[in-house]
Design a protein around this motif. Structure first.
Motif, mmCIF file in Angstrom:
data_model
loop_
_atom_site.group_PDB
_atom_site.id
_atom_site.type_symbol
_atom_site.label_atom_id
_atom_site.label_comp_id
_atom_site.label_asym_id
_atom_site.label_seq_id
_atom_site.Cartn_x
_atom_site.Cartn_y
_atom_site.Cartn_z
ATOM 1 N N ASP A 215 -10.615 -14.256 -27.010
ATOM 2 C CA ASP A 215 -11.846 -14.910 -27.860
ATOM 3 C C ASP A 215 -11.371 -16.323 -28.566
ATOM 4 O O ASP A 215 -11.838 -16.562 -29.716
ATOM 5 C CB ASP A 215 -12.121 -14.106 -29.102
ATOM 6 C CG ASP A 215 -12.797 -12.749 -28.422
ATOM 7 O OD1 ASP A 215 -13.661 -12.732 -27.305
ATOM 8 O OD2 ASP A 215 -12.586 -11.542 -28.950
ATOM 9 N N LEU A 217 -11.373 -19.957 -29.587
ATOM 10 C CA LEU A 217 -12.510 -20.849 -29.779
ATOM 11 C C LEU A 217 -11.575 -22.285 -29.492
ATOM 12 O O LEU A 217 -12.389 -23.256 -29.117
ATOM 13 C CB LEU A 217 -12.849 -20.866 -31.024
ATOM 14 C CG LEU A 217 -13.837 -19.518 -31.426
ATOM 15 C CD1 LEU A 217 -14.355 -19.322 -32.919
ATOM 16 C CD2 LEU A 217 -15.034 -19.593 -30.687
ATOM 17 N N ASN A 238 -12.370 -17.935 -21.945
ATOM 18 C CA ASN A 238 -12.317 -17.800 -23.299
ATOM 19 C C ASN A 238 -13.585 -18.470 -23.780
ATOM 20 O O ASN A 238 -14.259 -18.635 -23.166
ATOM 21 C CB ASN A 238 -10.887 -18.453 -23.902
ATOM 22 C CG ASN A 238 -9.643 -17.571 -23.815
ATOM 23 O OD1 ASN A 238 -9.617 -16.595 -24.910
ATOM 24 N ND2 ASN A 238 -8.894 -17.580 -22.966
ATOM 25 N N GLN A 239 -13.494 -19.053 -25.124
ATOM 26 C CA GLN A 239 -14.748 -19.539 -25.779
ATOM 27 C C GLN A 239 -14.243 -21.081 -26.236
ATOM 28 O O GLN A 239 -14.801 -21.589 -26.999
ATOM 29 C CB GLN A 239 -15.061 -18.829 -27.146
ATOM 30 C CG GLN A 239 -15.368 -17.346 -26.673
ATOM 31 C CD GLN A 239 -16.509 -17.344 -25.588
ATOM 32 O OE1 GLN A 239 -17.530 -18.083 -25.574
ATOM 33 N NE2 GLN A 239 -16.447 -16.263 -24.668
ATOM 34 N N ASP A 241 -14.398 -24.674 -26.406
ATOM 35 C CA ASP A 241 -15.514 -25.714 -26.212
ATOM 36 C C ASP A 241 -15.172 -27.076 -26.032
ATOM 37 O O ASP A 241 -15.918 -28.049 -26.076
ATOM 38 C CB ASP A 241 -16.749 -25.180 -27.348
ATOM 39 C CG ASP A 241 -16.366 -25.249 -28.607
ATOM 40 O OD1 ASP A 241 -15.344 -25.923 -28.948
ATOM 41 O OD2 ASP A 241 -17.154 -25.159 -29.438
ATOM 42 N N ASN A 262 -14.689 -21.663 -19.383
ATOM 43 C CA ASN A 262 -14.865 -22.030 -20.775
ATOM 44 C C ASN A 262 -15.845 -23.087 -20.961
ATOM 45 O O ASN A 262 -16.039 -23.813 -20.309
ATOM 46 C CB ASN A 262 -13.306 -22.617 -21.397
ATOM 47 C CG ASN A 262 -12.324 -21.679 -21.578
ATOM 48 O OD1 ASN A 262 -12.317 -20.782 -22.389
ATOM 49 N ND2 ASN A 262 -11.261 -21.554 -20.587
ATOM 50 N N HIS A 285 -17.755 -24.200 -16.556
ATOM 51 C CA HIS A 285 -18.300 -22.826 -16.838
ATOM 52 C C HIS A 285 -19.514 -22.832 -16.038
ATOM 53 O O HIS A 285 -20.392 -23.899 -16.300
ATOM 54 C CB HIS A 285 -18.520 -22.726 -18.387
ATOM 55 C CG HIS A 285 -18.735 -21.163 -18.628
ATOM 56 N ND1 HIS A 285 -20.004 -20.615 -18.437
ATOM 57 C CD2 HIS A 285 -17.800 -20.387 -19.270
ATOM 58 C CE1 HIS A 285 -19.860 -19.349 -19.001
ATOM 59 N NE2 HIS A 285 -18.702 -19.075 -19.172
#
Length: 502
Positions: A215, A217, A238-239, A241, A262, A285
């Motif tokens: 997780d 970020l 994952n996240q 960004d 991602n 993504h």
């Protein structure tokens, strides 16, 4: 004679080893009922596939044990010199693994601890592994590590650590402190939200690091400080960004970087400025298109393979691929309406394969492929191209395969067929061709050749992977006429013979 002597020596060694094993069967006879004890080939052990050095074949003492909260004390009845143990949890409530359960296994080299697939829970303490001085391989699956942030801290001989579906949350330097020989680290699906500064500073020999399916970020450069020997970094799924110049520190030996899956929105300039040795990069993504800017890949001097599965750029312009002087394979998918003149300058010197498949592409210019003199494969299939300018392909001196099928082309310059002697196949089916004598110079053997397309990545070694191109034989590659109406639905070369073009 020499052969017979060597054979006798080897036979004597084998008989001696076999006799030693036969004389040491008592540990199997006293094996607890919760376990299955046996001699196993070292190559058949659970973690043997991660062993890359000194991979000699030999027999080791191993046990597979099923435990629950009521019978965990059976470990004291196992042989003290056992070398490999697999623990499987039964479907009960909670079990706590402490140092007292494992401390007498002074020769153990491999431990695999697997929690139940159901609601049962395995907890470990901070000191659970601290007496296992010879432990080299450790795998934990579905283990609750709450309150056990220092469980690995004293495993100075550990080479591989595999952690999946465990509860970690925040990764701090204390967890991996003192792992001086660790070479491979897998922290997968363990809910890691943040990497604290110097998180991996205690693993100076680390070669491969997997952090996928967590997780995260964001990541900061200070988390990876000290990984001067790292070769493979997987941050996929994952996240994350955003990337910036503060994301990665100098990683001089990093060859492979995975950032796929991602939700990165923009690749800002200088994100990869310190990754001068990286050769393979994948990012993007399906649900979040990524936008490229000028100098997005600056610093990636050694990059050979770049794959972006969901690009979002109205137009590719010059300097977008600046610094990619070693690039050999570029694969872009997503949305690219226009490719401007000299768009690939900076990545043109060694580029052999350019995949622009299914990109909604509408427009090419005569200098769009400027500089691509060693390009061998160009895939422009499944796009929206309606026309091609004269000399569009004039820079492609080494081109062998061009894929133009499933576009909206009605006409195409014939120059490609008589100016290029390298061309082996060009796929043109799936276009609404306007059949006429303007196509009389098209070479049937090239157009009708079984066209090629990429399949799954073919890896010659762990860091050198490319898409393998294979011929497709079960598809009709013949161009079909859409107009004039009199020839609609007929194959082009059949029509040309009827037209008797001079």
């Amino acid at each position: 004679m020499i052969f017979l002597v060597l054979f006798s020596v080897l036979l004597g060694v084998w008989n001696c080893r076999s006799q030693m094993i036969l004389n040491d069967m008592s540990w199997i006879n006293t094996c607890p009922s919760e376990c299955e004890c046996q001699y196993s080939q070292s190559s058949q052990m659970f973690l043997s596939k991660w062993k890359t050095e000194n991979n000699d074949e030999h027999l080791i003492k191993s046990a597979v044990c099923v435990f629950n909260n009521h019978n965990i004390n059976f470990t004291h009845r196992l042989s003290d010199d056992i070398e490999s143990i697999t623990f499987l949890q039964e479907n009960d409530t909670q079990t706590i693994f402490t140092n007292d359960i494992l401390k007498h296994f002074q020769k153990v080299q491999s431990i695999d601890l697997q929690g139940s697939l159901n609601s049962a829970t395995v907890h470990i303490t901070n000191s659970v592994f601290h007496n296992l001085e010879h432990l080299k391989f450790l795998a934990l699956q579905r283990v609750d590590m709450t309150g056990a942030q220092k469980a690995f801290a004293k495993l100075s001989e550990l080479e591989v650590l595999y952690v999946i579906h465990c509860t970690i949350g925040y990764l701090k330097w204390e967890m991996l402190d003192g792992l001086l020989k660790l070479k491979e680290l897998y922290l997968l699906q363990s809910g890691i939200k943040e990497l604290y500064g110097f998180a991996f500073y205690g693993t100076p020999e680390l070669r491969r690091l997997f952090l996928s399916h967590n997780d995260l970020l964001s990541v900061d450069a200070d988390a990876f400080v000290g990984l001067l020997k790292l070769e493979y970094l997987d941050l996929s799924n994952n996240q994350i960004d955003h990337l910036s110049g503060l994301t990665f520190p100098p990683l001089p030996h990093l060859q492979w970087l995975e950032l796929k899956h991602n939700p990165i929105k923009v690749i800002f300039p200088h994100c990869f400025q310190f990754l001068n040795g990286t050769q393979h990069l994948t990012l993007g993504h399906k649900q979040q298109p990524v936008h490229l800017m000028k100098f997005s890949f600056r610093g990636l001097y050694s990059l050979k393979f770049l794959h972006i599965p969901n690009i979002d750029n109205d137009i590719l312009i010059e300097h977008m691929f600046y610094d990619l002087r070693a690039l050999m394979h570029l694969n872009l998918q997503g949305r690219i309406k226009i490719i401007n003149n000299r768009a690939f300058n900076g990545a043109h010197k060694l580029l052999k394969k350019l995949i622009l498949h299914n990109c909604q592409l509408q427009k090419l210019y005569k200098d769009s492929f400027h500089g691509l003199e060693v390009l061998q494969v160009l895939d422009l299939s499944l796009n929206n191209l309606q026309s091609l300018e004269e000399e569009t392909f004039r820079h492609l001196k080494s081109i062998r395969h061009i894929l133009l099928h499933n576009n909206k082309l009605k006409q195409m310059p014939s120059e490609l067929f008589f100016e290029n002697h390298q061309l082996q196949a060009i796929s043109l089916h799936g276009n609404p061709w306007n059949c006429s004598c303007n196509m009389k110079d098209w070479k049937e053997n090239i157009v009708m050749s079984n066209y090629i397309e990429p399949i799954a990545e073919n890896c010659t070694n762990q860091y050198n992977c490319t898409e393998e191109m294979v011929p497709i034989t079960d598809i009709n590659t013949s161009p079909v006429c859409e107009s004039p109406v009199i020839y609609k639905g007929e194959e082009l070369f059949t029509v040309l013979k009827r037209l008797n073009c001079q």
